[in-house]
Design a protein around this motif. Structure first.
Motif, PDB file in Angstrom:
ATOM      1  N   SER A 315     107.148  19.698 -46.657  1.00 17.54           N
ATOM      2  CA  SER A 315     106.514  20.139 -45.414  1.00 17.54           C
ATOM      3  C   SER A 315     106.618  19.050 -44.352  1.00 17.54           C
ATOM      4  O   SER A 315     107.006  17.913 -44.631  1.00 17.54           O
ATOM      5  CB  SER A 315     105.040  20.494 -45.657  1.00 17.54           C
ATOM      6  N   GLY A 317     104.704  16.825 -41.995  1.00 19.57           N
ATOM      7  CA  GLY A 317     103.394  16.261 -41.714  1.00 19.57           C
ATOM      8  C   GLY A 317     103.386  14.777 -42.015  1.00 19.57           C
ATOM      9  O   GLY A 317     104.322  14.246 -42.622  1.00 19.57           O
ATOM     10  N   ALA A 319     100.679  11.166 -42.902  1.00 17.23           N
ATOM     11  CA  ALA A 319      99.387  10.799 -43.461  1.00 17.23           C
ATOM     12  C   ALA A 319      99.340   9.297 -43.683  1.00 17.23           C
ATOM     13  O   ALA A 319     100.373   8.627 -43.724  1.00 17.23           O
ATOM     14  CB  ALA A 319      99.145  11.528 -44.775  1.00 17.23           C
ATOM     15  N   ALA A 325     103.184  13.396 -48.273  1.00 17.81           N
ATOM     16  CA  ALA A 325     103.568  13.677 -46.886  1.00 17.81           C
ATOM     17  C   ALA A 325     105.000  13.220 -46.627  1.00 17.81           C
ATOM     18  O   ALA A 325     105.514  12.302 -47.274  1.00 17.81           O
ATOM     19  CB  ALA A 325     102.619  12.969 -45.925  1.00 17.81           C
ATOM     20  N   ASP A 372     100.252  15.237 -34.090  1.00 17.61           N
ATOM     21  CA  ASP A 372      99.157  16.019 -34.654  1.00 17.61           C
ATOM     22  C   ASP A 372      98.310  15.116 -35.550  1.00 17.61           C
ATOM     23  O   ASP A 372      98.767  14.062 -35.999  1.00 17.61           O
ATOM     24  CB  ASP A 372      99.709  17.185 -35.472  1.00 17.61           C
ATOM     25  N   ILE A 375      97.398  14.465 -42.070  1.00 18.93           N
ATOM     26  CA  ILE A 375      96.843  15.324 -43.113  1.00 18.93           C
ATOM     27  C   ILE A 375      96.048  14.468 -44.102  1.00 18.93           C
ATOM     28  O   ILE A 375      96.231  13.254 -44.192  1.00 18.93           O
ATOM     29  CB  ILE A 375      97.935  16.121 -43.853  1.00 18.93           C
ATOM     30  N   ALA A 379      99.673  17.566 -49.678  1.00 18.93           N
ATOM     31  CA  ALA A 379     100.452  18.291 -48.666  1.00 18.93           C
ATOM     32  C   ALA A 379     101.062  19.565 -49.220  1.00 18.93           C
ATOM     33  O   ALA A 379     101.257  20.542 -48.480  1.00 18.93           O
ATOM     34  CB  ALA A 379     101.552  17.387 -48.115  1.00 18.93           C
ATOM     35  N   GLN A 382      98.815  22.702 -48.681  1.00 17.24           N
ATOM     36  CA  GLN A 382      98.335  22.998 -47.339  1.00 17.24           C
ATOM     37  C   GLN A 382      99.317  23.880 -46.569  1.00 17.24           C
ATOM     38  O   GLN A 382     100.515  23.911 -46.867  1.00 17.24           O
ATOM     39  CB  GLN A 382      98.100  21.689 -46.577  1.00 17.24           C
ATOM     40  N   LEU A 384     101.420  24.119 -43.853  1.00 15.38           N
ATOM     41  CA  LEU A 384     102.094  23.244 -42.907  1.00 15.38           C
ATOM     42  C   LEU A 384     103.483  23.791 -42.608  1.00 15.38           C
ATOM     43  O   LEU A 384     104.056  24.531 -43.404  1.00 15.38           O
ATOM     44  CB  LEU A 384     102.229  21.833 -43.500  1.00 15.38           C
TER      45      LEU A 384
END
Length: 443
Positions: A315, A317, A319, A325, A372, A375, A379, A382, A384
């Motif tokens: 995904s 994202g 972190a 992540a 953004d 997270i 991950a 979630q 995403l």
């Protein structure tokens, strides 16, 4: 040339450049002609930088028949001569890169692509500091089924992975001792070695440095060294993304920070969260992830690694201190604040990979992109945005991404697309076993 004078035992040299797949392409030359190559360079067809994974010309490429398959000029990089410790006869390697005959850098050369990104940093008074972590498997590929090589000490084979196991490292101590000695000879800054989660899987970190081109050189040369040296010890080493279906694959994580003209880390604001520049760089990397996935996962087998719950991100994202992540901000002292980019597999071209990461980060900084929120937690569990899940989707995303032309020149983009489209076309003719045999050594 001083290196050759200090090593009169060397009788032949190799000159080599990385093509778009990261495969070394080059020539063998008697040492008595080394001076001419060092001062005047050598010539390859431009098309050699744009071969497919089998080493074949790209069909309908403008670099082949349409232009008479004309030559480019290849000159030595700053690296100079170095030994090739995996060969039985004393031999020197001279890394080279491609230019037009009038001295202009050739846009289709992946090392030139990274140099272009670094120059953009320099124009802003910035210096990226880069380190890579390389995972690879030691493999007995002498039979129909891939297996862990027998221990040189006990003759036994390990049946599973042993994360951070000293026993696993000591099993192949002879190989690792030779590898570290060879890294010293080649000026490759190999640091910590660990055993990983897969059977016969290991990771070696290369030290961070403020020369992104050398970091990429070191990574490319390290892959060449590990594969060559393993064969001298009676087994294979592979950076293939996923050689075993039931085990985690090989990643190549990249850590980077950015120094300003005063030598200060622009990601450091004295806090654990880091600066606005860090978040802009994160945002740029995330925005470019769909389009740059093809760089980080360039082959059919690459997508077997990018699956949920397999220690590889799926995904988009970021972190803090979270390995699920795509982008992780490791725990560190403020001065060492950095970004870890975790998407790339071990099968990448290091020059393109580092150029894609640094180029996307610079776009984020230039545009002051907002990130953004980071997270928290797993991950994989979630909702995403997802990375392209297939090779075809990644090719289309690379082709259509508005950020990719801000990182790479149009000629390289078109050449890479032709290379991948030809690979995906002919890969469909191969069985899974034939694909594994192909990728095991080439990537």
């Amino acid at each position: 040339m001083d290196w050759l004078k200090e090593h009169p035992e060397v009788r032949t040299i190799r000159v080599a450049a990385a093509d778009l797949n990261g495969v070394p392409r080059g020539k063998r030359i008697p040492v008595r002609f080394a001076g001419k190559v060092f001062s005047e360079g050598t010539r390859f067809p431009f098309s050699v930088m744009n071969l497919d994974i089998w080493g074949e010309d790209i069909e309908d490429s403008p670099l082949v028949f349409a232009t008479g398959d004309c030559d480019g000029l290849l000159m030595p990089t700053e690296r100079g001569f170095m030994p090739m410790p995996w060969l039985s006869a004393p031999t020197a390697l001279l890394p080279i890169w491609m230019f037009h005959m009038d001295g202009r850098p050739y846009a289709g050369d992946p090392r030139q692509a990274l140099a272009r990104v670094v120059d953009r940093y320099k124009a802003r008074g910035l210096t990226p500091v880069v380190a890579t972590e390389l995972e690879f498997f030691l493999i007995d590929d002498s039979g129909k089924t891939l297996r862990v090589p027998p221990s040189p000490r006990s003759g036994k084979r390990r049946s599973g992975g042993e994360t951070l196991s000293l026993r696993a490292l000591d099993t192949f101590d002879t190989f690792f001792s030779a590898l570290y000695a060879a890294c010293e000879e080649m000026d490759i800054p190999a640091d910590t070695a660990i055993s990983e989660a897969g059977p016969g899987q290991f990771e070696i970190n290369l030290m961070h440095q403020g020369d992104a081109l050398k970091a990429a050189d070191d990574t490319w040369l390290f892959k060449m060294l590990v594969k060559g040296l393993a064969r001298t010890h009676g087994f294979a080493a592979s950076f293939m993304a996923k050689p075993y279906e039931l085990w985690a694959g090989n990643g190549m994580h990249t850590h980077f920070s950015i120094l300003d003209a005063a030598g200060d880390n622009i990601f450091n604001d004295g806090t654990e969260k880091g600066s606005d520049a860090l978040r802009h760089a994160v945002a740029g990397c995330l925005a470019a992830l769909p389009g740059s996935t093809l760089i980080f996962a360039p082959h059919a087998n690459s997508y077997d690694r990018l699956v949920p719950n397999a220690h590889a991100p799926t995904s988009i994202g970021w972190a803090y201190e979270n390995r699920t992540a795509a982008l992780r901000i490791p725990a560190s002292g403020p001065a060492a604040r950095r970004i870890e980019h975790r998407v790339a597999g071990g099968d990448v071209n290091p020059y393109l990979m580092i150029a894609a990461v640094l180029g996307a980060a610079l776009v984020g900084i230039e545009d002051e992109m907002p990130a953004d929120p980071p997270i928290v937690g797993n991950a994989y569990a979630q909702s995403l945005p997802q990375l392209p899940a297939t090779w075809n989707l990644a090719i289309n995303a690379f082709d259509n991404c508005a950020l990719i032309p801000r990182i790479f020149e149009r000629e390289l983009i078109e050449n890479f697309l032709m290379t991948k489209r030809q690979e995906i076309h002919y890969m469909a003719e191969l069985s899974e076993e034939e694909q594994t045999e192909l990728y095991l050594d080439t990537v």
